[in-house]
Design a protein around this motif. Sequence first.
Motif, PDB file in Angstrom:
ATOM      1  N   SER A   1      54.924 -26.025  19.580  1.00 25.70           N
ATOM      2  CA  SER A   1      56.258 -25.807  20.151  1.00 25.70           C
ATOM      3  C   SER A   1      56.644 -26.937  21.095  1.00 25.70           C
TER       4      SER A   1
ATOM      5  N   LEU B   1      57.492 -23.316  25.836  1.00 27.90           N
ATOM      6  CA  LEU B   1      57.967 -22.158  25.086  1.00 27.90           C
ATOM      7  C   LEU B   1      59.299 -21.609  25.582  1.00 27.90           C
TER       8      LEU B   1
ATOM      9  N   GLU C   1      53.886 -19.013  13.979  1.00 28.82           N
ATOM     10  CA  GLU C   1      54.680 -20.241  14.003  1.00 28.82           C
ATOM     11  C   GLU C   1      54.285 -21.223  12.901  1.00 28.82           C
TER      12      GLU C   1
END
Length: 730
Positions: A84, A221, A37
């Motif tokens: 996230s 998530l 990520e």
Amino acid sequence: MEMPERMNPRRERALLFFGSVATLFLELLLIRWISTEVRVFAYFKNLALIAAFLGLGLGFATAARPRGLPATIGAFVALVVFVSPPFVTDENLPARFLMRHLAFDDFFMWDMARSAPALTRVAAGIALLVILFGLIVVFFVPLGRLLGRLMENPHERLLRYSLNIGGSIAGVWLFSLVSFASLPPAAWLGLGALMLVPIAWPDRRETVAALAAGVVAVFCLTATHPAEPVTMNAAEGVTARSGDRPRVSWSPYQKLSLRTFRIPDEDEDLTFRVLEVNNTFYQFLFDLSPEFIRRHAAIFRADEKTLSYDFYNLPYRFVPNPRRVLIVGAGTGNDTAAALRNTSARIDAVEIDPDIFALGKELHPERPYANPRVTVVVDDARAHFQRTRETYDMILFGLLDAHTLSSNYSNISLDNYVYTVDSFRAAASHLAPGGLLVVSIGFSDWIGGRIAASLAEVFGNPPLAFRSVNPVYRGTTGAVLIGGTTKQFFDILSADETLRARVAGRMLDLPKDVTPTTDDWPYMWLRTRGIPTLHAIVTVVLAALSVIGVRAAMGGVARIDGSFFFLGAAFLLMEVHLISKMMLLFGSTWIVNAVVITGVLAMALAANGFVIRRRPANLSPYFAMLAVGLVVAWAVSPERWLGFGWLARGFAAGAFYTFPLFFAGVIIATKLDRCESVASALGSNLLGAILGGLAETLSFVTGIRALTLVALALYLAAWFFHARRKSAFA
């Protein structure tokens, strides 16, 4: 909850084993997830690994202090929210901000601006990087304290060290199974939070906090991020638009995101899909069949004859009637569909990622993988070159642009060994007489020049190199480079006037001063030998943070045990180095990582057993045998093992390269058995591993093979500190 001063030994041993499983699982979890990520963590080798080792080392070094598990839980939640955050659009994620501020022009970071950023932008990017790095460190400190305290038993030192190693092996394979099951990060993090519960038990507050952290992680998530419309300029005057959330899945290797785009047409909208890998464009899924082109003539703006000379179809104008075709990096099936349209050949389609193949099988509009002429091989390209006995009239390298994956621990260096001179030579050895090798690649000038130089070295003359244009999305250009003899090119172009005109209008003048990559220096995306700017900056910052952390935890670097420090540095460097060698021999797969790490830990376990039985009195002979083993390992090139069969190669090469670590294991186990404090010794060992992780960057200059000599120098430094002490086992 803090551990009581005395605990039932059986319970301590059980908690030590489980804590070791959990620690390795959480370490690999964070390394893979964050490096996917946050792309900077993928481009800087072992950055997340170094953060984990720093946290564990500081934890071991301060094992006498309160454990502080709430710090792990808090850092866990902070990492999830940082990487996230829910309800934030993709473009506004902090991770994307960080990447935009740390892209330089001497290291190719795909889809990022490659220029010298302003000082303020670099400072902002480094600040965010330090925050993320610090959270990983904080996460592991309490776990290191727990393990350090549990291992501090003077009557069971080697037994407990063995339990630690055994638990680490189990943690490696547990995460490997989770990866091979293609479970998403929400499942990883949820399971990781659950693994903190037995560590927190019976403290109710810590147990509830660990469970709550798992809930937060799963929520973050799985929460829907607002969808931002994505627009592309397709063929001139035509716009493709996607406003839907991508379909996201996690393969054993990478994050896959599938977007659907629509182009309005008079009778029927043209729909196509775009596959992203680790948040970066990878490839389109096209229907380029003659029937589909006729239905959408206004969008394609070309007749069938013109398109037969465009991008996917064009290579088959050079080999008009091949009997057998090999495609490596087959992806979702565009190249395979083109081979089926243009030839009657049998086609071997090699794709390393089973989930990418599955997407192509399910969704590619031309259904190329359902054709009986196609044999799908789910494997690494280099591994296939080593195993196959077939010869081919054409070998085509598809778009193997997996350049967001360059760390041995964060993900896999999928294409590091695919575009080397040695790889092209291995492929060319499977060409039938008159066969051609075709490379398609999206590139910057010097990367195209590097491919051209590599092909020239293999074939003895420069390749034919020309610009390619995507038949639907006209904003996408790349290069087609064809390796063969000058006479072949002359004969083919002389016989086809349309092809000759097409190539002449798109010929590329590529840089000639670019060094080809080799199996020893496989850094495709590094412009020249040297330490890239980003790596130099981050190395200095990490070194400073490590010194600050050690001073705070141990009162200064002088408190570090020099012998254990350099043993840890050399051991990690050898482990990472071995993974690189085994990837060359067996392909860049997760199983190679798991097997190598297991083999190294198993060698340490065997050394423990040896020390328990023999109790060596003098370690100098073991240092000497270790040095000899490393010199021999350096002298024998990995290519020597390519002629062995699969299993024979695994056992022979694995034993040959890991056996020197048996002597290193004997040294560490013997010193642990007789040191004053196991926690302090292992803390120094783990802190030394940071140096080993940073030292791998030297391979950007020296090449990979020379790292064995760097490890030898580190082991000699360990011997020096060992020998200078008044008591060899003090």
